[in-house]
Scaffold this motif. Sequence first.
Motif, PDB file in Angstrom:
ATOM      1  N   ALA A 194       0.849  -1.204   0.000  1.00 48.29           N
ATOM      2  CA  ALA A 194       0.000   0.000   0.000  1.00 48.29           C
ATOM      3  C   ALA A 194       0.880   1.247   0.000  1.00 48.29           C
ATOM      4  CB  ALA A 194      -0.932  -0.006   1.211  1.00 48.29           C
ATOM      5  N   GLU A 225      -7.443  -7.282   4.719  1.00 53.35           N
ATOM      6  CA  GLU A 225      -7.978  -7.235   3.359  1.00 53.35           C
ATOM      7  C   GLU A 225      -9.499  -7.314   3.333  1.00 53.35           C
ATOM      8  OE1 GLU A 225      -5.754  -6.537   1.115  1.00 53.35           O
ATOM      9  OE2 GLU A 225      -4.203  -6.739   2.654  1.00 53.35           O
ATOM     10  N   VAL A 241     -15.338  -0.320   2.521  1.00 53.69           N
ATOM     11  CA  VAL A 241     -13.904  -0.011   2.526  1.00 53.69           C
ATOM     12  C   VAL A 241     -13.143  -1.135   3.208  1.00 53.69           C
ATOM     13  CG1 VAL A 241     -12.152   1.625   3.339  1.00 53.69           C
ATOM     14  CG2 VAL A 241     -14.382   2.462   2.602  1.00 53.69           C
ATOM     15  N   ARG A 242     -12.039  -1.576   2.590  1.00 54.48           N
ATOM     16  CA  ARG A 242     -11.174  -2.548   3.265  1.00 54.48           C
ATOM     17  C   ARG A 242     -10.515  -1.886   4.472  1.00 54.48           C
ATOM     18  NH1 ARG A 242      -6.705  -4.973  -0.333  1.00 54.48           N
ATOM     19  NH2 ARG A 242      -6.262  -2.748  -0.513  1.00 54.48           N
ATOM     20  N   ASP A 245      -7.304  -0.103   3.735  1.00 57.74           N
ATOM     21  CA  ASP A 245      -7.464   1.164   3.027  1.00 57.74           C
ATOM     22  C   ASP A 245      -7.905   2.278   3.977  1.00 57.74           C
ATOM     23  OD1 ASP A 245      -6.745  -0.018   0.620  1.00 57.74           O
ATOM     24  OD2 ASP A 245      -8.811  -0.561   0.131  1.00 57.74           O
ATOM     25  N   ALA A 261      -5.422   5.651   4.638  1.00 58.63           N
ATOM     26  CA  ALA A 261      -5.890   6.897   4.029  1.00 58.63           C
ATOM     27  C   ALA A 261      -4.860   8.001   4.275  1.00 58.63           C
ATOM     28  CB  ALA A 261      -7.244   7.297   4.604  1.00 58.63           C
TER      29      ALA A 261
END
Length: 373
Positions: free
Chosen positions: A89, A219, A228-229, A232, A236
């Motif tokens: 990520a 995940e 939203v995972r 993630d 942000a």
Amino acid sequence: MMSDTPTQPPAGHPGYTYADAGVSIAAGNALVRAIAPLAKATRRPGADAELGGFGGFFDLKAAGFTDPLLVAANDGVGTKLKLAIEHNAHDGVGIDLVAMCANDLIVQGAEPLFFLDYYASAKLDAAIAERVIASIARGCSLAGCALIGGETAEMPGMYAPGDYDLAGFCVGAVERDRVITGATIGPGDVILGLASSGVHSNGFSLVRRLAADKGWRMERPALFDRDVRLIDALMAPTRIYVSSLLPLVRDGRIKGMAHITGGGLLENIPRVLPDGAHAMVDASRWPQPGLMAFLQAQGAIEPGEMARTFNCGIGMAVIVAPDDADAVAQSLTTAGEQIFTIGAIVAGPRGCTVSGDADSWSARASWRATHHG
């Protein structure tokens, strides 16, 4: 006893090279060529953003300043990078890096002008490095500053395979008569809170500890937002507030600002207060974001600990005179910020008190936490 005769390579050995030691100069040069267009895209008055020299130039006169003071800030992303590495990520951590520096400049009234980054790893993975530096360039564009240079270092043995580290350095300028010091803050002034975009870049050592102890499935969809995972939501990027705040800084409507980073609300707001001014923050004035409620519940974290560890949904505190509060809030709302009136300044020892009722921050009873700075 050691000989003074230089040690020779074994017979038939072609001779040692830097690449044999794990460092590829060619890979580094290729990365510079690849990222040059990214840096060029951040060009602004005063900087041409050309890479490859020994240093970067910036022309303050071309940027429109007449009697400027320079303001500098440097920072990193912290252990948020571990999550980025573990979950591939990498596309927002550069924005985090720029935000941590640029937001620290704007609170002093300074416009961010240029940025330099430091990217270090055991072995350069050009694909990952380009993603990271692309996000740094994106952060610079959001902050209105030019990416004028940086350093990419390969250091075998210093970092574990696959790991990398980031640091950033940002310089801004402010006209001498526009510096924001907080000196005029006094009782009756209003504290406005600008919503954060998530955890930002502080508190991730605790986040990672909770993730390991509670066995989070990164995940999978987040319990607080099934669209939203979880990874993630945690990754942000930090919100960059510069473009929203700069017009208000220039017209002199802001008395003081605090970037809510390590130390949370409790410890950052006092940093901008003069002696005799105490910030009273009411946590019931804004809704606790689902991510923050999740972290608090998962760790059974006391409200006071939340207020000194996480931003709790407020990424920037802005202090204004009561007569300016509505106009400033409207300007920030028009600029795209979500604004809450979170408290006021009272007479008292320099510091901050954050309190809430039974419905705020998952508290089961009224609570209060105070920090004197």
